[in-house]
Design a protein around this motif. Sequence first.
Motif, short mmCIF file in Angstrom:
data_model
loop_
_atom_site.label_atom_id
_atom_site.label_comp_id
_atom_site.label_asym_id
_atom_site.label_seq_id
_atom_site.Cartn_x
_atom_site.Cartn_y
_atom_site.Cartn_z
N TYR A 112 1.55 1.54 13.60
CA TYR A 112 1.07 1.79 12.24
C TYR A 112 -0.43 2.00 12.27
O TYR A 112 -1.17 1.22 12.86
CB TYR A 112 1.43 0.63 11.32
N GLY A 113 -0.88 3.07 11.61
CA GLY A 113 -2.30 3.40 11.59
C GLY A 113 -3.08 2.66 10.52
O GLY A 113 -4.30 2.58 10.57
N LYS A 114 -2.37 2.11 9.54
CA LYS A 114 -3.06 1.47 8.42
C LYS A 114 -2.39 0.14 8.08
O LYS A 114 -1.16 0.03 8.11
CB LYS A 114 -3.01 2.41 7.21
N ARG A 115 -3.22 -0.86 7.78
CA ARG A 115 -2.72 -2.17 7.36
C ARG A 115 -3.58 -2.65 6.20
O ARG A 115 -4.80 -2.72 6.29
CB ARG A 115 -2.83 -3.16 8.51
N GLU A 116 -2.92 -3.00 5.09
CA GLU A 116 -3.61 -3.53 3.92
C GLU A 116 -3.13 -4.95 3.67
O GLU A 116 -1.95 -5.25 3.81
CB GLU A 116 -3.32 -2.68 2.69
N ARG A 117 -4.05 -5.81 3.30
CA ARG A 117 -3.73 -7.22 3.02
C ARG A 117 -3.85 -7.46 1.51
O ARG A 117 -4.84 -7.07 0.88
CB ARG A 117 -4.71 -8.13 3.76
N PHE A 118 -2.81 -8.11 0.96
CA PHE A 118 -2.79 -8.46 -0.45
C PHE A 118 -2.56 -9.96 -0.56
O PHE A 118 -1.42 -10.42 -0.44
CB PHE A 118 -1.67 -7.70 -1.19
N PRO A 119 -3.61 -10.77 -0.74
CA PRO A 119 -3.42 -12.22 -0.88
C PRO A 119 -2.52 -12.51 -2.08
O PRO A 119 -2.56 -11.79 -3.08
CB PRO A 119 -4.82 -12.76 -1.11
N PHE A 120 -1.72 -13.56 -1.97
CA PHE A 120 -0.88 -13.95 -3.10
C PHE A 120 -1.79 -14.16 -4.31
O PHE A 120 -2.83 -14.79 -4.22
CB PHE A 120 -0.10 -15.21 -2.81
N GLY A 121 -1.38 -13.62 -5.44
CA GLY A 121 -2.18 -13.63 -6.66
C GLY A 121 -2.71 -12.25 -6.98
O GLY A 121 -3.00 -11.93 -8.12
N LYS A 122 -2.83 -11.39 -5.96
CA LYS A 122 -3.23 -9.99 -6.14
C LYS A 122 -1.98 -9.13 -5.98
O LYS A 122 -1.14 -9.39 -5.12
CB LYS A 122 -4.26 -9.56 -5.07
N PRO A 123 -1.82 -8.07 -6.78
CA PRO A 123 -0.62 -7.25 -6.68
C PRO A 123 -0.57 -6.42 -5.39
O PRO A 123 -1.60 -5.99 -4.88
CB PRO A 123 -0.69 -6.34 -7.91
N ILE A 124 0.64 -6.23 -4.90
CA ILE A 124 0.88 -5.33 -3.77
C ILE A 124 0.91 -3.92 -4.34
O ILE A 124 1.64 -3.64 -5.29
CB ILE A 124 2.23 -5.64 -3.10
N GLU A 125 0.13 -3.04 -3.74
CA GLU A 125 0.08 -1.65 -4.21
C GLU A 125 0.83 -0.76 -3.22
O GLU A 125 0.36 -0.52 -2.11
CB GLU A 125 -1.37 -1.19 -4.34
N LEU A 126 2.02 -0.30 -3.63
CA LEU A 126 2.80 0.61 -2.78
C LEU A 126 2.43 2.04 -3.12
O LEU A 126 2.38 2.41 -4.30
CB LEU A 126 4.30 0.40 -3.00
N PRO A 127 2.19 2.85 -2.10
CA PRO A 127 1.82 4.25 -2.34
C PRO A 127 3.04 5.11 -2.70
O PRO A 127 4.17 4.61 -2.77
CB PRO A 127 1.22 4.67 -1.00
N GLU A 128 2.81 6.40 -2.85
CA GLU A 128 3.91 7.36 -3.04
C GLU A 128 4.87 7.22 -1.86
O GLU A 128 4.42 6.91 -0.77
CB GLU A 128 3.36 8.79 -3.09
N PRO A 129 6.13 7.39 -2.01
CA PRO A 129 6.82 7.86 -3.21
C PRO A 129 7.12 6.76 -4.21
O PRO A 129 7.77 7.01 -5.22
CB PRO A 129 8.12 8.44 -2.65
#
Length: 192
Positions: free
Chosen positions: A165-182
């Motif tokens: 995987y070329g990209k990794r994003e961290r979303f601490p609990f309490g912050k929303p997970i942002e899923l990209p398209e589609p």
Amino acid sequence: MTAAPAPSYSTWDELVQTWQHLDLPNKAWRAEIIEETIVMSPPPGYPHNAIAARVQRALDRAISEEWGVFQTAGVAIPLRRCLFVPDIAVIPFGELPNDDTVGPVPVERALLVAEITSKSNADVDRKEKLWAYGQAEVPLYLLIDRFAEDGPAAFLHSDPQDGTYGKRERFPFGKPIELPEPFDLSIPTDQF
């Protein structure tokens, strides 16, 4: 999670057939094949199930009618001689088998797979499954890690290329997970 001693299998098909015919203690148990070893896991606890239910509910509201959200679909990665049952898999209905056999779906047909860590399997989700899903170039791997070293968080792995995987994003609990398209979806984590 317990690993059952398994005989040596000469073919991938023999290993999958053994998996298909396992007699598990009850339907809530999961059996997976991890690097040619059949591993059985007991049912997860309610916090794990509540997270899965919330993620599934959010996905159900956002996805196309042609896709399904599954919590018990087996996905096969023959290259790694692995067969996983992700906590959540988004798979187009047209990619599912047309019969009632309990066979796995090739993992590359999944649009997203999500795993929710338990204390007993966190390293498998963080390492083996991350690597296997990347090798299969699953577009999105969402790891919801309740036991992450730097605090509970969700990690979205995307942009698979050349087996990683070329990209990794961290979303601490309490912050929303942002899923990209589609998907183009924000999943709240404040109740995780």
